[in-house]
Write an enzyme that holds these catalytic residues in place. Structure first.
Site, mmCIF file in Angstrom:
data_model
loop_
_atom_site.group_PDB
_atom_site.id
_atom_site.type_symbol
_atom_site.label_atom_id
_atom_site.label_comp_id
_atom_site.label_asym_id
_atom_site.label_seq_id
_atom_site.Cartn_x
_atom_site.Cartn_y
_atom_site.Cartn_z
ATOM 1 N N TYR A 120 61.827 -0.037 18.339
ATOM 2 C CA TYR A 120 61.127 1.200 17.992
ATOM 3 C C TYR A 120 60.028 1.535 18.996
ATOM 4 O O TYR A 120 59.575 2.671 19.068
ATOM 5 C CB TYR A 120 60.525 1.102 16.586
ATOM 6 C CG TYR A 120 61.541 1.088 15.464
ATOM 7 C CD1 TYR A 120 62.865 1.435 15.681
ATOM 8 C CD2 TYR A 120 61.172 0.703 14.184
ATOM 9 C CE1 TYR A 120 63.793 1.402 14.654
ATOM 10 C CE2 TYR A 120 62.090 0.672 13.147
ATOM 11 C CZ TYR A 120 63.398 1.021 13.387
ATOM 12 O OH TYR A 120 64.316 1.002 12.366
ATOM 13 N N ASP A 153 73.308 -10.547 9.878
ATOM 14 C CA ASP A 153 74.449 -10.087 9.085
ATOM 15 C C ASP A 153 74.725 -11.027 7.918
ATOM 16 O O ASP A 153 75.104 -10.585 6.826
ATOM 17 C CB ASP A 153 75.698 -9.913 9.964
ATOM 18 C CG ASP A 153 75.913 -11.029 10.969
ATOM 19 O OD1 ASP A 153 75.009 -11.868 11.143
ATOM 20 O OD2 ASP A 153 76.984 -11.077 11.591
ATOM 21 N N ASP A 200 63.478 -3.474 8.920
ATOM 22 C CA ASP A 200 63.561 -2.123 8.360
ATOM 23 C C ASP A 200 64.782 -2.008 7.450
ATOM 24 O O ASP A 200 64.713 -1.481 6.334
ATOM 25 C CB ASP A 200 63.639 -1.112 9.509
ATOM 26 C CG ASP A 200 63.458 0.320 9.053
ATOM 27 O OD1 ASP A 200 63.184 0.561 7.859
ATOM 28 O OD2 ASP A 200 63.577 1.229 9.900
ATOM 29 N N ASP A 256 64.952 -2.429 2.884
ATOM 30 C CA ASP A 256 65.513 -1.368 2.044
ATOM 31 C C ASP A 256 66.671 -1.904 1.203
ATOM 32 O O ASP A 256 66.837 -1.514 0.040
ATOM 33 C CB ASP A 256 65.985 -0.190 2.907
ATOM 34 C CG ASP A 256 64.859 0.754 3.277
ATOM 35 O OD1 ASP A 256 63.710 0.466 2.877
ATOM 36 O OD2 ASP A 256 65.106 1.761 3.949
#
Length: 363
Positions: free
Chosen positions: A142, A221, A245, A249
């Site tokens: 980011y 993963d 991130d 969520d």
């Protein structure tokens, strides 16, 4: 105690949910004999509309002068639908993280006994879940070099980390694990990414300083899969910005509602506390948004910044009472009465004020 708190309501439902948390903090302060000094600042789309900057210098000065920041949400559809917008609300969030040194996002994930069957996951898979994901916030893809080439037909984003950035976050993770169940999981993609190999190598070098902590290393993963299979297997997880991130969520749905999970961003200068949900613009102004995540973020703020553990415990107890008694917004009400955002805030504040000695933790 005097509490200097900056409030940044932001966009969408941010102002509505922050207002309820303010009610609760004010009620707690009155009950326990504290004084709260609130200062408000603009951020996100609201700040762009007002001054053309999603994180203006005036807001930064407010945050720097405060002991802690209570934050709502950032984002607006008119920017989501315009990929060429030169100034975006999310730029304000990244700018704020950099300038305040918000290097670590702390996201707890836990279940509520009265809502455990609201989760999309089976009860037997999620009972006992109590984990923290610690996400690095100021490095990685980011903040790396990005751009276009080949006449705009090729795009690139660069993921860069320094050993110091990894050490800073990992140290916090080890310390949290020591205060909990002494289990730490480093989440990476070290089989493919060089930046992940730096993460793994750095954390391995730090193990000797925390011999009581059981450390595991898992690919991102695999963790994404296990989080929805056996989340109770985890205690503290540390990871880089992009992976964190996504995983946070994913973990947020375990509780049954994204509107229930609080978070903190630990800062070099001033730490920030916010609900994990977004600005939810479709609900803005309708008085229907769930304020409980913001209220629980306020509890984290009182405990983590000011050491007010009794006050935080009372807030959590009152939130659990609201869930058990069905004083909730439409996202949790099912076929029962749905309360307005403001009604939930009023009820919580009133419950704080009338809490008996038995409900209020001992000082």
């Amino acid at each position: 105690m005097e509490l200097n708190i900056a409030q940044l309501p932001g966009d969408g439902i941010g102002p509505e949910v922050v207002a309820q948390a303010v009610k609760v903090i004010d009620a707690v302060a009155e009950k326990f004999g504290h004084r709260v000094n609130w200062t408000s600042g603009l951020t996100g789309a609201a700040a762009i509309d007002a001054v053309g900057d999603p994180y203006p210098e005036a807001t930064h000065e407010i945050c720097m002068a405060a002991d802690a920041v209570l934050f709502g949400a950032i984002g607006h559809p008119r920017y989501d639908n315009d990929p060429k917008a030169p100034v975006r609300p999310e730029q304000g969030l990244l700018k704020m993280r950099k300038k305040l040194g918000l290097f670590a996002n702390v996201r707890p994930t836990f279940t509520f006994p009265s809502l455990i069957d609201n989760s999309p996951l089976k009860r037997e898979r999620i009972e006992g879940t109590d984990l923290i994901i610690l996400r690095e916030l100021t490095g990685g893809i980011y903040f790396g070099e990005r751009g276009r080439k080949d006449d705009g037909n090729t795009a690139f984003d660069t993921c860069t980390y320094t050993r110091e950035e990894v050490q800073r976050l990992a140290k916090l993770g080890f310390e949290m694990a020591m205060a909990r169940r002494k289990k730490l999981c480093c989440v990476d993609k070290a089989n493919v990414l060089e930046s992940s190999r730096l993460w793994r190598e750095t954390v391995q070098d730090m193990e000797k300083d925390f011999p009581e902590v059981e450390v595991s290393y898992e690919f991102v993963d695999a963790v994404a899969m296990r989080l929805v299979q056996w989340p109770s297997a985890y205690d503290v997880l540390i990871t880089e910005n992009l992976f964190g991130d996504i995983l946070t969520d994913e973990a947020s749905v375990i509780s049954g509602s994204m509107g229930l999970m609080p978070s903190a961003s630990i800062g070099v200068h001033t730490s920030l506390f916010e609900p994990i949900h977004g600005s939810y613009p479709q609900a803005a102004g309708k008085d229907i948004a769930n304020p409980l995540a913001t209220v629980l973020s306020a509890a984290m703020l009182l405990e983590d910044v000011f050491g007010l553990s009794d006050e935080a415990a009372l807030i959590r107890a009152i939130v659990n009472k609201s869930l058990a008694e069905g004083v909730v917004t439409e996202d949790l009400s099912g076929k029962n009465k749905a309360y307005k955002t403001s009604e939930v805030g009023d009820w919580l504040a009133a419950q704080v004020k009338v809490a008996e000695a038995a409900e209020t933790p001992a000082s």
